[in-house]
Write a protein that holds these residues in place. Sequence first.
Motif, mmCIF file in Angstrom:
data_model
loop_
_atom_site.group_PDB
_atom_site.id
_atom_site.type_symbol
_atom_site.label_atom_id
_atom_site.label_comp_id
_atom_site.label_asym_id
_atom_site.label_seq_id
_atom_site.Cartn_x
_atom_site.Cartn_y
_atom_site.Cartn_z
ATOM 1 N N SER B 26 19.222 55.355 59.647
ATOM 2 C CA SER B 26 19.530 55.685 61.036
ATOM 3 C C SER B 26 19.711 54.419 61.861
ATOM 4 O O SER B 26 19.455 53.304 61.381
ATOM 5 C CB SER B 26 18.423 56.558 61.630
ATOM 6 O OG SER B 26 17.185 55.899 61.534
ATOM 7 N N SER B 27 20.143 54.612 63.088
ATOM 8 C CA SER B 27 20.359 53.496 64.020
ATOM 9 C C SER B 27 21.291 52.441 63.438
ATOM 10 O O SER B 27 21.085 51.235 63.609
ATOM 11 C CB SER B 27 19.018 52.851 64.417
ATOM 12 O OG SER B 27 18.145 53.804 64.977
ATOM 13 N N THR B 29 24.249 50.179 63.463
ATOM 14 C CA THR B 29 25.013 49.605 64.568
ATOM 15 C C THR B 29 26.502 49.524 64.212
ATOM 16 O O THR B 29 26.898 49.772 63.073
ATOM 17 C CB THR B 29 24.514 48.182 64.888
ATOM 18 O OG1 THR B 29 24.915 47.304 63.816
ATOM 19 C CG2 THR B 29 23.003 48.149 65.027
ATOM 20 N N ASN B 30 27.282 49.161 65.201
ATOM 21 C CA ASN B 30 28.729 49.015 64.994
ATOM 22 C C ASN B 30 29.117 47.586 64.627
ATOM 23 O O ASN B 30 30.265 47.181 64.797
ATOM 24 C CB ASN B 30 29.482 49.414 66.275
ATOM 25 C CG ASN B 30 29.311 50.878 66.593
ATOM 26 O OD1 ASN B 30 28.848 51.660 65.757
ATOM 27 N ND2 ASN B 30 29.679 51.275 67.810
ATOM 28 N N ASN B 55 25.350 61.516 60.752
ATOM 29 C CA ASN B 55 24.897 61.763 62.127
ATOM 30 C C ASN B 55 24.202 63.118 62.267
ATOM 31 O O ASN B 55 24.340 63.796 63.300
ATOM 32 C CB ASN B 55 26.071 61.669 63.108
ATOM 33 C CG ASN B 55 26.653 60.278 63.195
ATOM 34 O OD1 ASN B 55 26.315 59.412 62.396
ATOM 35 N ND2 ASN B 55 27.542 60.053 64.147
ATOM 36 N N ALA B 107 33.084 52.894 62.283
ATOM 37 C CA ALA B 107 32.792 52.876 63.714
ATOM 38 C C ALA B 107 34.030 53.129 64.577
ATOM 39 O O ALA B 107 33.961 53.051 65.802
ATOM 40 C CB ALA B 107 32.168 51.535 64.099
ATOM 41 N N ASN B 140 26.418 56.644 62.849
ATOM 42 C CA ASN B 140 25.192 55.896 63.140
ATOM 43 C C ASN B 140 24.010 56.328 62.278
ATOM 44 O O ASN B 140 22.922 55.766 62.388
ATOM 45 C CB ASN B 140 24.835 56.000 64.625
ATOM 46 C CG ASN B 140 24.716 57.440 65.084
ATOM 47 O OD1 ASN B 140 24.156 58.268 64.384
ATOM 48 N ND2 ASN B 140 25.250 57.740 66.267
#
Lengths: 166, 165
Positions: B26-27, B29-30, B55, B107, B140
């Motif tokens: 999770s989390s 980033t781009n 997601n 992303a 994400n």
Amino acid sequence: MANPTMTLIASNTVGSGGVSSVTFSSIPATYTDLVVKVSARNTTATLDCYINFNGSSSNLSRKVLYGNGSSATSGSGSDGYVIWLSQSSDTANTFGNAEIYIPNYTSSNYKSFSADSVSENNGTTAYQFLDAGLWSSSSAITSFTLYSGSNFAQYSTFYLYGINNS
Amino acid sequence: MTAGATYVPIATQTISGTSTTNVTFSSITNAYTDLVVIFEGATVAQVNDLTLQFNSDSGSNYSYTRIVGYGSGQYSDRTSNSTSISITIGSPGTQGHTSILHINNYANTNVYKTMLLRTSNTNYGPGAIIGLWRNTSAINAISISISGTTYSSGSTFTLYGIASA
């Protein structure tokens, strides 16, 4: 940021006359996974290329899927048959490409590995070969050998990379 | 990030014990262009495929095509409007399994997300899978689950980021 990974450990370029095998030895245990990138050609009419680990051809098995441009076939075996390369009857100067991915090579679990290869040729037949391989050994991999069904041709290249997960 | 700083380990999870049925990154980033997930391991019993969701979307927004060899035969199949994507060819079982998942352009909010997968089930056989998630959101989170059994202790999941520059 975590350290970038995929580090070149060693490489081998085949010289004049060819060689029957290429060995990567004294592989450090400092990585998580190994990746082998191959560009190679056999000097006779054979696609074959085998692998063994730590000098042993025992406890190897495989399931494979391959296509030749007109049909697909699956097979299995108890050996280290791992990739297919271009052969002497293929278009001149054409080298097969392959990647072998060996995760968790220092684990005490059995070692599964995945290999993809192509033996390209400017003709009606060229091969794609997918391999699901297993070395049923709890030993850490410290060396491996790729050996040809004949000889690897001059200019064949073998690159060994280490990948870290942290 | 410096140019060439690619194939960066983002996170890894190693299964401990035999009660885990889901692994989630999770989390995310781009900061990267593409993602790569490496799964190596086994399951306590040979039951079902490993499945993937992005997601936490459990809607019928996934589709995938597989080509499979199982030693004595081969086939290709297609699943549409699925609630997940199978990322193994058959259940891993106890023998060992390697899957290499590529999620390109994860992303980019202008496009649906596609994936390429090479999976090597040493018990069943090798396969290749392509998949689609019909959603333009940046990815994400990635969840990989098994039903009907659990992951074997020592199985590993690693998420890498690939940067174009």
